[in-house]
Enzyme design. Structure first.
Site, PDB file in Angstrom:
ATOM      1  NE  ARG A 211       6.409  -0.457  10.300  1.00  0.00           N
ATOM      2  CZ  ARG A 211       5.431  -0.283   9.297  1.00  0.00           C
ATOM      3  NH1 ARG A 211       5.362  -0.060   8.363  1.00  0.00           N
ATOM      4  NH2 ARG A 211       4.277  -1.100   9.871  1.00  0.00           N
TER       5      ARG A 211
ATOM      6  NE  ARG B  30       2.101  -4.745  11.144  1.00  0.00           N
ATOM      7  CZ  ARG B  30       3.305  -4.944  10.156  1.00  0.00           C
ATOM      8  NH1 ARG B  30       4.288  -5.453  10.651  1.00  0.00           N
ATOM      9  NH2 ARG B  30       3.050  -3.944   9.189  1.00  0.00           N
TER      10      ARG B  30
ATOM     11  NE  ARG C 166       8.080  -2.892   6.005  1.00  0.00           N
ATOM     12  CZ  ARG C 166       6.867  -2.572   6.216  1.00  0.00           C
ATOM     13  NH1 ARG C 166       5.965  -1.944   5.416  1.00  0.00           N
ATOM     14  NH2 ARG C 166       6.360  -2.929   7.344  1.00  0.00           N
TER      15      ARG C 166
ATOM     16  NE  ARG D 100      -4.364  -0.753   9.864  1.00  0.00           N
ATOM     17  CZ  ARG D 100      -3.021  -0.276   9.274  1.00  0.00           C
ATOM     18  NH1 ARG D 100      -2.880   0.754   8.656  1.00  0.00           N
ATOM     19  NH2 ARG D 100      -2.343  -1.208   9.444  1.00  0.00           N
TER      20      ARG D 100
ATOM     21  CE  LYS E  58      -1.945  -1.172   3.775  1.00  0.00           C
ATOM     22  NZ  LYS E  58      -1.034  -2.379   4.318  1.00  0.00           N
TER      23      LYS E  58
HETATM   24  P1  AP5 Z   1       4.730  -1.618   1.821  1.00  0.00           P
HETATM   25  O1  AP5 Z   1       4.596  -0.801   0.505  1.00  0.00           O
HETATM   26  O2  AP5 Z   1       5.850  -1.204   2.623  1.00  0.00           O
HETATM   27  O3  AP5 Z   1       3.651  -2.497   2.573  1.00  0.00           O
HETATM   28  P2  AP5 Z   1       2.490  -1.948   3.072  1.00  0.00           P
HETATM   29  O4  AP5 Z   1       1.223  -2.533   2.660  1.00  0.00           O
HETATM   30  O5  AP5 Z   1       2.314  -0.312   3.316  1.00  0.00           O
HETATM   31  O6  AP5 Z   1       2.550  -2.607   4.478  1.00  0.00           O
HETATM   32  P3  AP5 Z   1       2.771  -2.106   6.140  1.00  0.00           P
HETATM   33  O7  AP5 Z   1       3.454  -2.940   6.850  1.00  0.00           O
HETATM   34  O8  AP5 Z   1       3.456  -0.677   6.130  1.00  0.00           O
HETATM   35  O9  AP5 Z   1       1.326  -1.862   6.467  1.00  0.00           O
HETATM   36  P4  AP5 Z   1       0.653  -1.866   7.682  1.00  0.00           P
HETATM   37  O10 AP5 Z   1      -0.801  -1.233   7.344  1.00  0.00           O
HETATM   38  O11 AP5 Z   1       0.581  -3.194   8.700  1.00  0.00           O
HETATM   39  O12 AP5 Z   1       1.380  -0.805   8.439  1.00  0.00           O
HETATM   40  P5  AP5 Z   1       0.954   0.613   8.692  1.00  0.00           P
HETATM   41  O13 AP5 Z   1       2.367   1.322   8.841  1.00  0.00           O
HETATM   42  O14 AP5 Z   1      -0.198   1.245   8.187  1.00  0.00           O
HETATM   43  O15 AP5 Z   1       5.579  -2.765   1.283  1.00  0.00           O
HETATM   44  C1  AP5 Z   1       6.296  -3.944   1.960  1.00  0.00           C
HETATM   45  C2  AP5 Z   1       7.556  -4.422   1.438  1.00  0.00           C
HETATM   46  O16 AP5 Z   1       7.123  -5.229   0.236  1.00  0.00           O
HETATM   47  C3  AP5 Z   1       8.523  -3.347   1.238  1.00  0.00           C
HETATM   48  O17 AP5 Z   1       9.802  -3.910   1.423  1.00  0.00           O
HETATM   49  C4  AP5 Z   1       8.187  -3.143  -0.577  1.00  0.00           C
HETATM   50  O18 AP5 Z   1       9.706  -2.879  -1.031  1.00  0.00           O
HETATM   51  C5  AP5 Z   1       7.921  -4.453  -0.897  1.00  0.00           C
HETATM   52  N1  AP5 Z   1       7.148  -4.598  -2.063  1.00  0.00           N
HETATM   53  C6  AP5 Z   1       5.954  -3.657  -2.190  1.00  0.00           C
HETATM   54  N2  AP5 Z   1       5.366  -4.042  -3.193  1.00  0.00           N
HETATM   55  C7  AP5 Z   1       6.078  -5.162  -3.850  1.00  0.00           C
HETATM   56  C8  AP5 Z   1       5.658  -5.848  -4.981  1.00  0.00           C
HETATM   57  N3  AP5 Z   1       4.682  -5.534  -5.827  1.00  0.00           N
HETATM   58  N4  AP5 Z   1       6.621  -7.010  -5.088  1.00  0.00           N
HETATM   59  C9  AP5 Z   1       7.746  -7.306  -4.392  1.00  0.00           C
HETATM   60  N5  AP5 Z   1       7.930  -6.504  -3.294  1.00  0.00           N
HETATM   61  C10 AP5 Z   1       7.136  -5.211  -3.126  1.00  0.00           C
HETATM   62  O19 AP5 Z   1       0.482   0.563  10.357  1.00  0.00           O
HETATM   63  C11 AP5 Z   1       1.285  -0.190  11.395  1.00  0.00           C
HETATM   64  C12 AP5 Z   1       0.732   0.143  12.850  1.00  0.00           C
HETATM   65  O20 AP5 Z   1       0.326   1.406  12.947  1.00  0.00           O
HETATM   66  C13 AP5 Z   1      -0.681  -0.951  12.974  1.00  0.00           C
HETATM   67  O21 AP5 Z   1      -0.142  -2.274  13.264  1.00  0.00           O
HETATM   68  C14 AP5 Z   1      -1.382  -0.063  13.950  1.00  0.00           C
HETATM   69  O22 AP5 Z   1      -0.764  -0.306  15.177  1.00  0.00           O
HETATM   70  C15 AP5 Z   1      -1.190   1.473  13.771  1.00  0.00           C
HETATM   71  N6  AP5 Z   1      -2.062   1.963  12.740  1.00  0.00           N
HETATM   72  C16 AP5 Z   1      -1.914   2.453  11.521  1.00  0.00           C
HETATM   73  N7  AP5 Z   1      -3.073   2.972  10.917  1.00  0.00           N
HETATM   74  C17 AP5 Z   1      -4.199   2.476  11.711  1.00  0.00           C
HETATM   75  C18 AP5 Z   1      -5.372   2.726  11.578  1.00  0.00           C
HETATM   76  N8  AP5 Z   1      -5.982   3.424  10.774  1.00  0.00           N
HETATM   77  N9  AP5 Z   1      -6.083   2.322  12.884  1.00  0.00           N
HETATM   78  C19 AP5 Z   1      -5.738   1.784  14.006  1.00  0.00           C
HETATM   79  N10 AP5 Z   1      -4.251   1.804  14.015  1.00  0.00           N
HETATM   80  C20 AP5 Z   1      -3.450   1.933  12.754  1.00  0.00           C
END
Ligand code: AP5
Length: 211
Positions: free
Chosen positions: A153, A164, A120, A81, A9
């Site tokens: 991370r 998660r 990552r 979410r 994402k």
């Molecule tokens: P990446 O693009 O980083 O993936 P992502 O989907 O953004 O994954 P996240 O782990 O950041 O999402 P998340 O939703 O768990 O975490 P967030 O920070 O929002 O890609 C991942 C890896 O794959 C990278 O190395 C990339 O290079 C590689 N890649 C990407 N595309 C690829 C492809 N096509 N092919 C091969 N490789 C590829 O949330 C963290 C925490 O914050 C949550 O656990 C929660 O505690 C809190 N939080 C955040 N938002 C909320 C909310 N709305 N409500 C409540 N708590 C929240």
């Protein structure tokens, strides 16, 4: 952008921002900035994030009410979410008179997600991510753009990733039906290479590059 951890994402939101000019708003990045700065929200969010749980809806909704404002479009990455957050977003967008264009669902394979997250590397200053396997930086451990250090991370540890993913299934996956019922859902195969996924999203959105 709707999809499980590691689905890409953030990667795709950043590409859309660079290519088409809409602002990326990542709740994860905003929360990590609050943690860095030691704000009250950051301190409260830390205990949930470190164990892979969602931060309570009330905190997230209040935070997003301050982040969303009118003008040019934005890409929501990691929000909403929960169904409560989706309901709140409907109200916020109505007040801004800014309708939702589409909800992009990242369809993913579980085993590959765990592998992606364990390789990552993240720039803690910008949120930009790399991947040691699929999208490495030019110099290992160093960001191509700002030349600063990349980190892994803490919530990308395998046990926290499993938590998660379970939280996604339980609390976020119900949004798939929510947005399908509202007619906004468009799915992409998130397991294809980064540029192919980007092209598919651009096609779905009918997007044209920023002038
Ligand atoms: P990446 O693009 O980083 O993936 P992502 O989907 O953004 O994954 P996240 O782990 O950041 O999402 P998340 O939703 O768990 O975490 P967030 O920070 O929002 O890609 C991942 C890896 O794959 C990278 O190395 C990339 O290079 C590689 N890649 C990407 N595309 C690829 C492809 N096509 N092919 C091969 N490789 C590829 O949330 C963290 C925490 O914050 C949550 O656990 C929660 O505690 C809190 N939080 C955040 N938002 C909320 C909310 N709305 N409500 C409540 N708590 C929240």
């Amino acid at each position: 952008m709707l999809g499980p951890p590691g689905a890409g994402k953030g990667t795709q939101a950043r590409l859309l921002q660079e290519r088409y000019g809409a602002r990326q708003i990542s709740t994860g990045d905003i929360l990590r900035r609050h943690r860095e700065q030691g704000t009250e929200l950051g301190v409260r969010a830390r205990e949930y994030m470190d164990r892979g749980a969602l931060v309570p809806d009330s905190l997230i909704i209040e935070m997003m009410a301050g982040e969303l404002h009118g003008g040019s479009g934005f890409i929501l990455d990691g929000f909403p979410r929960t169904v409560a957050q989706a309901d709140a977003l409907d109200g916020l967008l109505e007040r801004l008179e800014q309708p939702l264009t589409a909800v992009i669902l990242f369809e993913s394979d579980r085993d590959q997600l765990v592998r992606r997250l364990s390789s990552r590397w993240t720039n803690p200053r910008s949120g930009r991510t790399y991947n040691a396997q699929s999208d490495p930086p030019r110099v290992a451990g160093i960001d191509d753009q700002d030349g600063g250090e990349l980190i892994q991370r803490p919530d990308d540890q395998p046990a926290t990733v499993q938590k998660r993913l379970a939280v996604y299934d339980e609390q976020t996956a119900p949004l798939i039906d929510y947005y399908r019922d509202h007619g906004y859902l468009a799915a992409v195969d998130a397991m294809r290479p980064i540029d192919d996924v980007a092209a598919e999203i651009a096609r779905l959105l009918g997007a044209r590059p920023a002038a």
